[in-house]
Design a protein around this motif. Sequence first.
Motif, PDB file in Angstrom:
ATOM      1  N   MET A   1      55.366  42.147  35.316  1.00 19.13           N
ATOM      2  CA  MET A   1      55.777  41.400  34.118  1.00 19.13           C
ATOM      3  C   MET A   1      57.271  41.079  34.163  1.00 19.13           C
ATOM      4  SD  MET A   1      53.475  40.652  31.835  1.00 19.13           S
ATOM      5  CE  MET A   1      54.272  40.468  30.250  1.00 19.13           C
ATOM      6  N   ILE A   2      57.565  39.847  33.830  1.00 14.83           N
ATOM      7  CA  ILE A   2      58.954  39.412  33.732  1.00 14.83           C
ATOM      8  C   ILE A   2      59.311  39.337  32.254  1.00 14.83           C
ATOM      9  CG2 ILE A   2      60.544  37.516  34.226  1.00 14.83           C
ATOM     10  CD1 ILE A   2      58.425  36.934  36.613  1.00 14.83           C
ATOM     11  N   PHE A   3      60.253  40.188  31.874  1.00 12.24           N
ATOM     12  CA  PHE A   3      60.595  40.278  30.449  1.00 12.24           C
ATOM     13  C   PHE A   3      61.883  39.531  30.144  1.00 12.24           C
ATOM     14  CE2 PHE A   3      58.271  44.315  28.804  1.00 12.24           C
ATOM     15  CZ  PHE A   3      57.108  43.571  28.748  1.00 12.24           C
ATOM     16  N   ILE A   4      61.799  38.679  29.136  1.00 10.98           N
ATOM     17  CA  ILE A   4      62.961  37.937  28.651  1.00 10.98           C
ATOM     18  C   ILE A   4      63.335  38.562  27.309  1.00 10.98           C
ATOM     19  CG2 ILE A   4      63.798  35.649  27.986  1.00 10.98           C
ATOM     20  CD1 ILE A   4      61.251  34.667  29.788  1.00 10.98           C
ATOM     21  N   GLY A   5      64.464  39.251  27.295  1.00  7.33           N
ATOM     22  CA  GLY A   5      64.898  39.972  26.083  1.00  7.33           C
ATOM     23  C   GLY A   5      65.255  38.991  24.984  1.00  7.33           C
ATOM     24  N   GLU A   6      64.677  39.197  23.811  1.00  6.31           N
ATOM     25  CA  GLU A   6      64.718  38.151  22.782  1.00  6.31           C
ATOM     26  C   GLU A   6      65.748  38.373  21.679  1.00  6.31           C
ATOM     27  OE1 GLU A   6      61.020  38.223  20.546  1.00  6.31           O
ATOM     28  OE2 GLU A   6      61.244  40.346  20.138  1.00  6.31           O
ATOM     29  N   LYS A   7      66.502  39.455  21.735  1.00  6.70           N
ATOM     30  CA  LYS A   7      67.191  39.875  20.511  1.00  6.70           C
ATOM     31  C   LYS A   7      68.482  39.126  20.161  1.00  6.70           C
ATOM     32  CE  LYS A   7      66.535  43.574  18.701  1.00  6.70           C
ATOM     33  NZ  LYS A   7      66.512  44.934  18.139  1.00  6.70           N
TER      34      LYS A   7
ATOM     35  N   ILE B   1      55.588  28.704  31.716  1.00  7.14           N
ATOM     36  CA  ILE B   1      54.875  27.933  30.700  1.00  7.14           C
ATOM     37  C   ILE B   1      54.691  28.767  29.436  1.00  7.14           C
ATOM     38  CG2 ILE B   1      52.738  26.704  30.151  1.00  7.14           C
ATOM     39  CD1 ILE B   1      52.336  26.620  33.301  1.00  7.14           C
ATOM     40  N   ASP B   2      55.085  28.199  28.295  1.00  9.26           N
ATOM     41  CA  ASP B   2      54.816  28.838  27.005  1.00  9.26           C
ATOM     42  C   ASP B   2      53.634  28.106  26.377  1.00  9.26           C
ATOM     43  OD1 ASP B   2      54.677  29.610  24.360  1.00  9.26           O
ATOM     44  OD2 ASP B   2      56.844  29.807  24.136  1.00  9.26           O
ATOM     45  N   PRO B   3      52.459  28.780  26.326  1.00 13.89           N
ATOM     46  CA  PRO B   3      51.258  28.079  25.833  1.00 13.89           C
ATOM     47  C   PRO B   3      51.257  27.874  24.320  1.00 13.89           C
ATOM     48  CG  PRO B   3      50.739  30.368  26.322  1.00 13.89           C
ATOM     49  CD  PRO B   3      52.191  30.177  26.695  1.00 13.89           C
ATOM     50  N   LEU B   4      52.289  28.307  23.621  1.00 13.33           N
ATOM     51  CA  LEU B   4      52.424  28.152  22.166  1.00 13.33           C
ATOM     52  C   LEU B   4      51.368  28.948  21.412  1.00 13.33           C
ATOM     53  CD1 LEU B   4      53.176  24.371  21.958  1.00 13.33           C
ATOM     54  CD2 LEU B   4      54.810  26.260  21.898  1.00 13.33           C
TER      55      LEU B   4
ATOM     56  N   PRO C   1      48.634  28.048  39.542  1.00 14.17           N
ATOM     57  CA  PRO C   1      48.665  29.478  39.900  1.00 14.17           C
ATOM     58  C   PRO C   1      50.044  29.993  40.306  1.00 14.17           C
ATOM     59  CG  PRO C   1      47.503  28.191  41.577  1.00 14.17           C
ATOM     60  CD  PRO C   1      47.739  27.283  40.410  1.00 14.17           C
ATOM     61  N   LYS C   2      50.926  29.113  40.754  1.00 13.22           N
ATOM     62  CA  LYS C   2      52.259  29.593  41.154  1.00 13.22           C
ATOM     63  C   LYS C   2      53.238  29.653  39.987  1.00 13.22           C
ATOM     64  CE  LYS C   2      52.090  28.396  46.016  1.00 13.22           C
ATOM     65  NZ  LYS C   2      52.507  27.429  47.045  1.00 13.22           N
ATOM     66  N   ALA C   3      52.924  28.946  38.913  1.00 17.07           N
ATOM     67  CA  ALA C   3      53.813  28.959  37.747  1.00 17.07           C
ATOM     68  C   ALA C   3      53.620  30.273  36.987  1.00 17.07           C
ATOM     69  CB  ALA C   3      53.503  27.778  36.844  1.00 17.07           C
ATOM     70  N   HIS C   4      54.594  30.612  36.153  1.00 11.96           N
ATOM     71  CA  HIS C   4      54.495  31.801  35.300  1.00 11.96           C
ATOM     72  C   HIS C   4      54.005  31.392  33.909  1.00 11.96           C
ATOM     73  CE1 HIS C   4      56.693  34.060  38.364  1.00 11.96           C
ATOM     74  NE2 HIS C   4      57.440  32.971  38.486  1.00 11.96           N
ATOM     75  N   ILE C   5      53.480  32.370  33.180  1.00 11.99           N
ATOM     76  CA  ILE C   5      53.067  32.117  31.795  1.00 11.99           C
ATOM     77  C   ILE C   5      53.783  33.125  30.908  1.00 11.99           C
ATOM     78  CG2 ILE C   5      51.138  31.932  30.187  1.00 11.99           C
ATOM     79  CD1 ILE C   5      49.347  31.294  32.632  1.00 11.99           C
ATOM     80  N   THR C   6      54.510  32.606  29.934  1.00 14.94           N
ATOM     81  CA  THR C   6      55.341  33.462  29.083  1.00 14.94           C
ATOM     82  C   THR C   6      55.147  33.087  27.610  1.00 14.94           C
ATOM     83  OG1 THR C   6      57.567  34.399  28.908  1.00 14.94           O
ATOM     84  CG2 THR C   6      57.433  32.000  29.100  1.00 14.94           C
ATOM     85  N   GLY C   7      55.974  33.613  26.750  1.00 15.45           N
ATOM     86  CA  GLY C   7      55.916  33.241  25.336  1.00 15.45           C
ATOM     87  C   GLY C   7      56.297  34.410  24.461  1.00 15.45           C
TER      88      GLY C   7
ATOM     89  N   ALA D   1      45.617  40.328  30.786  1.00 13.43           N
ATOM     90  CA  ALA D   1      44.323  40.273  31.485  1.00 13.43           C
ATOM     91  C   ALA D   1      43.925  38.824  31.757  1.00 13.43           C
ATOM     92  CB  ALA D   1      43.248  40.975  30.662  1.00 13.43           C
ATOM     93  N   ALA D   2      44.338  37.907  30.870  1.00  8.15           N
ATOM     94  CA  ALA D   2      43.994  36.484  31.035  1.00  8.15           C
ATOM     95  C   ALA D   2      44.916  35.775  32.033  1.00  8.15           C
ATOM     96  CB  ALA D   2      44.044  35.774  29.682  1.00  8.15           C
ATOM     97  N   GLY D   3      46.066  36.378  32.347  1.00 15.49           N
ATOM     98  CA  GLY D   3      46.944  35.767  33.343  1.00 15.49           C
ATOM     99  C   GLY D   3      48.401  35.607  32.935  1.00 15.49           C
ATOM    100  N   MET D   4      48.773  36.060  31.762  1.00 15.64           N
ATOM    101  CA  MET D   4      50.179  35.998  31.334  1.00 15.64           C
ATOM    102  C   MET D   4      50.974  36.986  32.192  1.00 15.64           C
ATOM    103  SD  MET D   4      51.409  36.490  27.393  1.00 15.64           S
ATOM    104  CE  MET D   4      52.846  35.647  26.751  1.00 15.64           C
ATOM    105  N   ASP D   5      52.119  36.571  32.705  1.00 18.01           N
ATOM    106  CA  ASP D   5      52.887  37.477  33.568  1.00 18.01           C
ATOM    107  C   ASP D   5      54.343  37.590  33.128  1.00 18.01           C
ATOM    108  OD1 ASP D   5      53.769  35.001  34.349  1.00 18.01           O
ATOM    109  OD2 ASP D   5      53.794  35.476  36.495  1.00 18.01           O
ATOM    110  N   SER D   6      54.623  37.148  31.940  1.00 21.11           N
ATOM    111  CA  SER D   6      55.985  37.222  31.414  1.00 21.11           C
ATOM    112  C   SER D   6      55.879  37.192  29.889  1.00 21.11           C
ATOM    113  CB  SER D   6      56.799  36.035  31.915  1.00 21.11           C
ATOM    114  OG  SER D   6      58.039  35.958  31.236  1.00 21.11           O
ATOM    115  N   ALA D   7      56.914  37.667  29.203  1.00 20.98           N
ATOM    116  CA  ALA D   7      56.898  37.586  27.741  1.00 20.98           C
ATOM    117  C   ALA D   7      58.326  37.606  27.225  1.00 20.98           C
ATOM    118  CB  ALA D   7      56.089  38.737  27.139  1.00 20.98           C
ATOM    119  N   VAL D   8      58.531  36.951  26.092  1.00 20.21           N
ATOM    120  CA  VAL D   8      59.822  36.965  25.404  1.00 20.21           C
ATOM    121  C   VAL D   8      59.718  38.042  24.335  1.00 20.21           C
ATOM    122  CG1 VAL D   8      61.519  35.577  24.166  1.00 20.21           C
ATOM    123  CG2 VAL D   8      59.982  34.467  25.809  1.00 20.21           C
TER     124      VAL D   8
END
Lengths: 268, 268
Positions: A1-7, A161-164, A190-196, A221-228
């Motif tokens: 997981m790639i974490f983007i710190g949101e604070k 990609i942020d799927p909103l 498949p090579k892009a990341h999914i975040t949000g 589990a669905a494929g998200m590999d990053s999160a804000v």
Amino acid sequence: MIFIGEKINGTRSIIKDAIIERNSEYIKSIAVSQAESGADYIDINAGTDPDRETEDLLWLIDMVQSVVDTPICIDSSTPGAIKEAIKKVNKTPMINSINGDPKRLEDFLPFIKEKNCSVIALALDESKSGMPKTVEERLTVLESIFKATRKIGIDDDKIYIDPLIMSVATDQSAGIVAFDCIRQIHEAYPKAHITGGLSNISFGLPNRALINRTFLTLAVAAGMDSAVVNPSNTALIESLYATELLLGRDKFCRKYTVASKNGFTVKK
Amino acid sequence: MIFIGEKINGTRSIIKDAIIERNSEYIKSIAVSQAESGADYIDINAGTDPDRETEDLLWLIDMVQSVVDTPICIDSSTPGAIKEAIKKVNKTPMINSINGDPKRLEDFLPFIKEKNCSVIALALDESKSGMPKTVEERLTVLESIFKATRKIGIDDDKIYIDPLIMSVATDQSAGIVAFDCIRQIHEAYPKAHITGGLSNISFGLPNRALINRTFLTLAVAAGMDSAVVNPSNTALIESLYATELLLGRDKFCRKYTVASKNGFTVKK
């Protein structure tokens, strides 16, 4: 997981005040806490006042870079501010964000390519009205974004990609739409990341942290590999460790076991 | 979710002692606590001593039925004990369990059909050696079980399939095998239920409750609709509410919101 710190976000009143008062110690302490918790990027948003955004953004970057060497995620919708910020950062940054708006793509993509930045791409087109409701609408927007990024030579793996994610309180199907969307985006790119950000999903409901961390499990589990997110959120991080363990991504359960010993205070 | 309360089990030493001492108050208190937490069935296992199993089982059923009217899940591998227990129960019980062993099917299916019981079917064949390792092995066993149950006229919705969850500590792929298995079983037998104990998945690891509840979220998303659990486990129940909310199964978020107000003390 790639974490983007949101604070560090100037649209939050506590950060807005710290920016106006030039409360450097407060900003620095948040940066250190996120870096220690393992943030891969620290998002910096200086608020939306056009008279001061650039100056505040540059000050925030200075403060963060004076205490940590975590890469910055420059969070702005103003090309001018972003261009100034890019000159200031020590490491290749992430840009937050582009969307399907052709004007925005035209403004942003050349310097994203030139500076080899990563970029968050929202699955909406700001030049058209309304938020996309269906999975198909989001995929149509993404098609136009990837057409543009590929044309200019930006690799898919630079795109987050942020799927909103929308609230289940206003639309009961918001969760399954998000999971479907993540699955289909993961398949198509498949090579892009999914975040949000996770917090939209629970907007308007009680016990939001519970919904957010349960959402993260299902989204990963669905494929998200990053999160804000706030990487110092221990309940979220422990859920994530357990999720990756159960998805067979933790050899000999080593990461989980070590993290458990450390009280899940650092994200993997 | 159909919850089978797991706590009254004579293979647990605290229950074994209560049985030997005929500590009726203790057994009753567990039954009441599970019923109040919303157990759909209360599993009763009297242990494995052939000299006393039947007598103990009948005593336990008496104790439980003296305080709650929740149906009983008769947990035994002895046809004689089950037949006696069936005479004793006030409501149509569940039987725990059958498996692909032809002898066991021959012994059990006639009275399961006659009494219209539900039954837990393990995806293994006790007459053959070893636990099934792959999804395919489990599906092969289930094929023979459903062939037998359908032949005798037992409806698929009376069958609660236990896909046999193994520990991720001994096999890194145990989680994904379980989720694959649940998905494929749900597809092959859409009217049957999928159940099982959660605790095997975390055997040998620290913070087991965290792994168990994260597993439940992913298993429910894959198609599991029942579990053999302690229904008074609030952290598990709140995870389940959030999961069903996110899977679009909670109209107007009503169940989640009410449960949240009540501190998630009763399962849906």
